[in-house]
Motif scaffolding. Structure first.
Motif, PDB file in Angstrom:
ATOM      1  N   GLN A 182       0.844  -1.204   0.000  1.00 46.33           N
ATOM      2  CA  GLN A 182       0.000   0.000   0.000  1.00 46.33           C
ATOM      3  C   GLN A 182       0.875   1.248   0.000  1.00 46.33           C
ATOM      4  OE1 GLN A 182      -2.339   0.930   3.554  1.00 46.33           O
ATOM      5  NE2 GLN A 182      -4.025   1.617   2.245  1.00 46.33           N
ATOM      6  N   ASP A 183       0.636   2.115  -0.953  1.00 46.96           N
ATOM      7  CA  ASP A 183       1.329   3.399  -0.992  1.00 46.96           C
ATOM      8  C   ASP A 183       0.831   4.268   0.166  1.00 46.96           C
ATOM      9  OD1 ASP A 183       3.042   5.345  -2.755  1.00 46.96           O
ATOM     10  OD2 ASP A 183       1.249   6.456  -2.152  1.00 46.96           O
ATOM     11  N   HIS A 184       1.756   4.808   0.929  1.00 44.37           N
ATOM     12  CA  HIS A 184       1.382   5.544   2.144  1.00 44.37           C
ATOM     13  C   HIS A 184       0.653   6.845   1.826  1.00 44.37           C
ATOM     14  CE1 HIS A 184       1.947   7.921   5.875  1.00 44.37           C
ATOM     15  NE2 HIS A 184       1.822   6.742   6.459  1.00 44.37           N
ATOM     16  N   SER A 185       1.016   7.489   0.754  1.00 46.80           N
ATOM     17  CA  SER A 185       0.415   8.787   0.425  1.00 46.80           C
ATOM     18  C   SER A 185      -0.956   8.640  -0.217  1.00 46.80           C
ATOM     19  CB  SER A 185       1.349   9.563  -0.508  1.00 46.80           C
ATOM     20  OG  SER A 185       0.750  10.786  -0.896  1.00 46.80           O
ATOM     21  N   THR A 186      -1.057   7.813  -1.252  1.00 49.23           N
ATOM     22  CA  THR A 186      -2.306   7.703  -2.008  1.00 49.23           C
ATOM     23  C   THR A 186      -3.214   6.585  -1.515  1.00 49.23           C
ATOM     24  OG1 THR A 186      -1.309   6.193  -3.610  1.00 49.23           O
ATOM     25  CG2 THR A 186      -1.143   8.568  -4.062  1.00 49.23           C
ATOM     26  N   LYS A 187      -2.656   5.679  -0.687  1.00 46.42           N
ATOM     27  CA  LYS A 187      -3.392   4.514  -0.167  1.00 46.42           C
ATOM     28  C   LYS A 187      -3.731   3.500  -1.261  1.00 46.42           C
ATOM     29  CE  LYS A 187      -3.310   6.658   3.728  1.00 46.42           C
ATOM     30  NZ  LYS A 187      -2.204   6.360   4.668  1.00 46.42           N
ATOM     31  N   MET A 188      -3.087   3.613  -2.411  1.00 48.57           N
ATOM     32  CA  MET A 188      -3.319   2.650  -3.482  1.00 48.57           C
ATOM     33  C   MET A 188      -2.691   1.309  -3.101  1.00 48.57           C
ATOM     34  SD  MET A 188      -2.314   2.930  -7.515  1.00 48.57           S
ATOM     35  CE  MET A 188      -0.574   2.743  -7.203  1.00 48.57           C
ATOM     36  N   ILE A 189      -3.404   0.231  -3.367  1.00 46.17           N
ATOM     37  CA  ILE A 189      -2.985  -1.103  -2.933  1.00 46.17           C
ATOM     38  C   ILE A 189      -2.639  -1.964  -4.140  1.00 46.17           C
ATOM     39  CG2 ILE A 189      -3.758  -3.242  -1.830  1.00 46.17           C
ATOM     40  CD1 ILE A 189      -5.428  -1.560   0.057  1.00 46.17           C
ATOM     41  N   CYS A 190      -1.549  -2.729  -3.989  1.00 39.87           N
ATOM     42  CA  CYS A 190      -1.173  -3.743  -4.976  1.00 39.87           C
ATOM     43  C   CYS A 190      -1.133  -5.095  -4.264  1.00 39.87           C
ATOM     44  CB  CYS A 190       0.201  -3.446  -5.576  1.00 39.87           C
ATOM     45  SG  CYS A 190       0.271  -1.887  -6.479  1.00 39.87           S
ATOM     46  N   LEU A 191      -1.755  -6.090  -4.864  1.00 40.16           N
ATOM     47  CA  LEU A 191      -1.813  -7.423  -4.271  1.00 40.16           C
ATOM     48  C   LEU A 191      -1.091  -8.421  -5.173  1.00 40.16           C
ATOM     49  CD1 LEU A 191      -5.577  -7.515  -3.167  1.00 40.16           C
ATOM     50  CD2 LEU A 191      -3.588  -6.932  -1.756  1.00 40.16           C
TER      51      LEU A 191
END
Length: 230
Positions: A182-191
């Motif tokens: 999870q990107d800390h700034s944008t909260k975008m998640i990669c699984l």
């Protein structure tokens, strides 16, 4: 301390005055000594008794206590080992018990006083805590706590949080873990699906994500900036 003691003494005597006359059990020192003197007279001379005398004989008996080599007389509840104390001594007695018990709370104080004294009430103990200097200092002391400094991300791909979700109880074929990035700034998640949770397999998927997200992550890594994996 003395001023708080005198205020405490005044308040408990005021509370005692509101009770019915026949239920009084806490006296100022002068009246306390008068009761002892009257009991001695009744015991020695057997004078004509009044209704008050009968109540005194029914409720109290005299206990002789040796303090520093001197014998003094105290009031004791009849047919028990419970002592009566005068109003001037209540505060000092509670302070002593409070310190012996390591500044214990109201419940433990009530239990301790009931084992020794006949005229210390729960209300008096509750009032005592309002005037106990040690308790007030304990409450007013600044409690130190751990201050957690918030993590601030200035841009995308500068920080990330990585976690592994254990799916061994419900595997999908040979895949037993889920890699969560999870990107800390944008909260975008990669699984990503993982077969194991070894460092080698995790590193492979990290490199794959870094390549997918562009050059900024590699710039931060090479420049030693704030990229962190948690």
């Amino acid at each position: 301390m003395e001023s708080k003691k005198s205020i405490f003494q005044t308040k408990i005597l005021e509370s005692e005055e509101k009770k019915a006359t026949n239920s009084l059990s806490l006296f100022p020192r002068e009246e306390y000594e008068q009761v002892i003197s009257r009991l001695n007279e009744l015991k020695q001379y057997n004078p004509t008794k009044t209704k008050l005398d009968y109540r005194l004989l029914q409720k109290y008996e005299i206990l002789e206590v040796t303090i520093e080599g001197t014998t003094v007389q105290k009031l004791q509840k009849k047919d028990t080992q419970l002592r009566f104390i005068c109003a001037e001594d209540v505060f000092d007695v509670l302070v002593a018990i409070h310190r012996i018990m390591g500044l214990g709370g109201r419940t433990s104080m009530c239990k301790a006083t009931k084992e020794k004294y006949a005229n210390i009430s729960r209300d008096q103990i509750t009032l005592f805590f309002q005037y106990c200097e040690e308790c007030q200092l304990k409450k007013s002391s600044v409690r130190k706590c751990v201050v957690v400094k918030p993590i601030v991300s200035k841009s995308m791909n500068s920080r990330a949080l990585v976690d592994l979700i254990d799916m061994q109880s419900q595997p999908d074929g040979k895949y037993r873990f889920i890699f969560n990035y999870q990107d800390h700034s944008t909260k975008m998640i990669c699984l990503r699906a993982l077969q194991t949770k070894t460092a080698e397999e995790v590193a492979i998927h990290l490199v794959d994500i870094f390549c997918d997200k562009g050059a900024l992550i590699f710039f931060n890594l090479t420049m030693g900036e704030n990229f962190q994996i948690r």
